[in-house]
Design an enzyme around this catalytic site. Structure first.
Site, PDB file in Angstrom:
ATOM      1  N   HIS A  90       7.141   5.939 -10.405  1.00  0.00           N
ATOM      2  CA  HIS A  90       8.163   4.889 -10.417  1.00  0.00           C
ATOM      3  C   HIS A  90       7.707   3.808 -11.407  1.00  0.00           C
ATOM      4  CE1 HIS A  90       9.683   5.632  -6.031  1.00  0.00           C
ATOM      5  NE2 HIS A  90      10.640   5.989  -6.871  1.00  0.00           N
ATOM      6  N   CYS A 121       6.258  -2.078  -3.479  1.00  0.00           N
ATOM      7  CA  CYS A 121       7.147  -1.045  -2.916  1.00  0.00           C
ATOM      8  C   CYS A 121       7.628  -1.411  -1.517  1.00  0.00           C
ATOM      9  CB  CYS A 121       6.431   0.286  -2.764  1.00  0.00           C
ATOM     10  SG  CYS A 121       5.639   0.923  -4.191  1.00  0.00           S
TER      11      CYS A 121
HETATM   12  N1  ARG Z   1       6.160   8.145  -0.653  1.00  0.00           N
HETATM   13  C1  ARG Z   1       7.134   7.371  -1.360  1.00  0.00           C
HETATM   14  C2  ARG Z   1       7.808   8.231  -2.419  1.00  0.00           C
HETATM   15  O1  ARG Z   1       7.132   9.033  -3.004  1.00  0.00           O
HETATM   16  C3  ARG Z   1       6.482   6.152  -1.940  1.00  0.00           C
HETATM   17  C4  ARG Z   1       7.454   5.211  -2.604  1.00  0.00           C
HETATM   18  C5  ARG Z   1       6.798   4.042  -3.286  1.00  0.00           C
HETATM   19  N2  ARG Z   1       7.744   3.119  -3.759  1.00  0.00           N
HETATM   20  C6  ARG Z   1       7.745   2.543  -4.973  1.00  0.00           C
HETATM   21  N3  ARG Z   1       8.639   1.639  -5.205  1.00  0.00           N
HETATM   22  N4  ARG Z   1       6.929   2.871  -5.928  1.00  0.00           N
HETATM   23  O2  ARG Z   1       8.977   8.155  -2.652  1.00  0.00           O
END
Ligand code: ARG
Length: 271
Positions: free
Chosen positions: A163, A257
């Protein structure tokens, strides 16, 4: 500005959708609850940011990462379309929360994924959006129309930094943290030509999610153990608050996050 958070009642590593997650490396639920509570209190009491809560739901362990729910823009909630089915079940609950508060619910164009503030960050007048791993580049342009801002799309190249908010963090005053190996060559050019002060985070601190920081004016909240990034930020006049968030790193997330920005409808537009 308010933040939407979700208590980690049903948080755990139940599937593997990024390289950080391993079902054989479970999170400790007591410790996760404690780390989350500390973050919540720090944001509310020390930084004075009002916190809103959405009810966690069983079977949706990643709902705690509210940044991925969507993007809030004035009176609109642009709801995410998740890349992985295991997270799609979160969508109706987030939409319900915003609908109950009179937000207009919008969606990315049919067939295209978009993972909310995880992949879209505002930096001054511009929006930066990560694509390839979780969000699709074609979704960005529709979102640019909705928010009436130019969005620069950045291709992400490392599965570990899937992300945009894992490898890029806008700060005030035309500065940003970034982790160069997470971007393709063109994305790096775009960043260099649009952001006057880019601070590169070293490998070991990128892996401690130094870029996944919550920024509130001159205060920056991040996972602990990032001394080089901390020193760079302090030299730029920021004050850094470190907080242990290791239980969430097991799922590939950290401070940023765990919050979704919910600006008041009449607030000036900003990140
Ligand atoms: N386990 C989640 C996923 O892989 C973690 C999300 C983390 N969020 C972020 N905004 N980077 O989707």
């Amino acid at each position: 500005m308010r933040f939407l958070m979700c208590p980690p009642r049903y948080y755990g590593i139940e599937y593997e959708i990024n390289p950080w997650m391993s079902r054989s490396q479970q999170s400790n639920s007591h410790l996760a609850a404690e780390q989350w509570r500390r973050l919540c209190h720090l944001l509310a009491d020390r930084l004075g940011i009002p916190i809103e809560l959405v009810e966690p739901r069983p079977g949706l362990p990643d709902m705690v990462f509210t940044a991925n729910a969507g993007l809030v823009w004035r009176d609109k909630f642009i709801s995410s379309r998740f890349r992985h089915d295991v997270r799609s079940g979160e969508t109706p609950y987030f939409e319900q929360w915003f609908r109950a508060r009179d937000y207009k619910i919008l969606h990315p164009p049919e067939g295209y994924c978009f993972e909310g503030e995880g992949d879209l960050l505002l930096c001054g007048e511009l929006g930066f959006a990560g694509y390839h791993i979780r969000s699709d580049v074609l979704a960005h342009q529709k979102i640019a129309e909705i928010i009436e801002r130019e969005i620069l799309s950045l291709e992400l190249t490392s599965a570990w930094f899937y992300h945009l908010d894992t490898c890029f963090c806008p700060l005030r005053g035309g500065a940003a943290l970034y982790y160069p190996p997470a971007f393709d060559a063109y994305a790096l050019k775009v960043l260099h030509s649009h952001i006057p002060t880019l601070v590169a985070v070293p490998d070991e601190e990128a892996r401690r999610f130094a870029c996944n920081a919550v920024v509130a004016g001159a205060e920056v909240v991040m996972n602990d153990g990032c001394p080089k990034t901390r020193a760079e930020l302090e030299a730029l006049g920021f004050s850094v608050i470190e907080i242990p968030l290791g239980e969430f790193i097991k799922a590939g997330g950290s401070a940023k996050c765990l919050v979704l920005k919910v600006p008041h409808a009449d607030a000036p537009d900003s990140n």
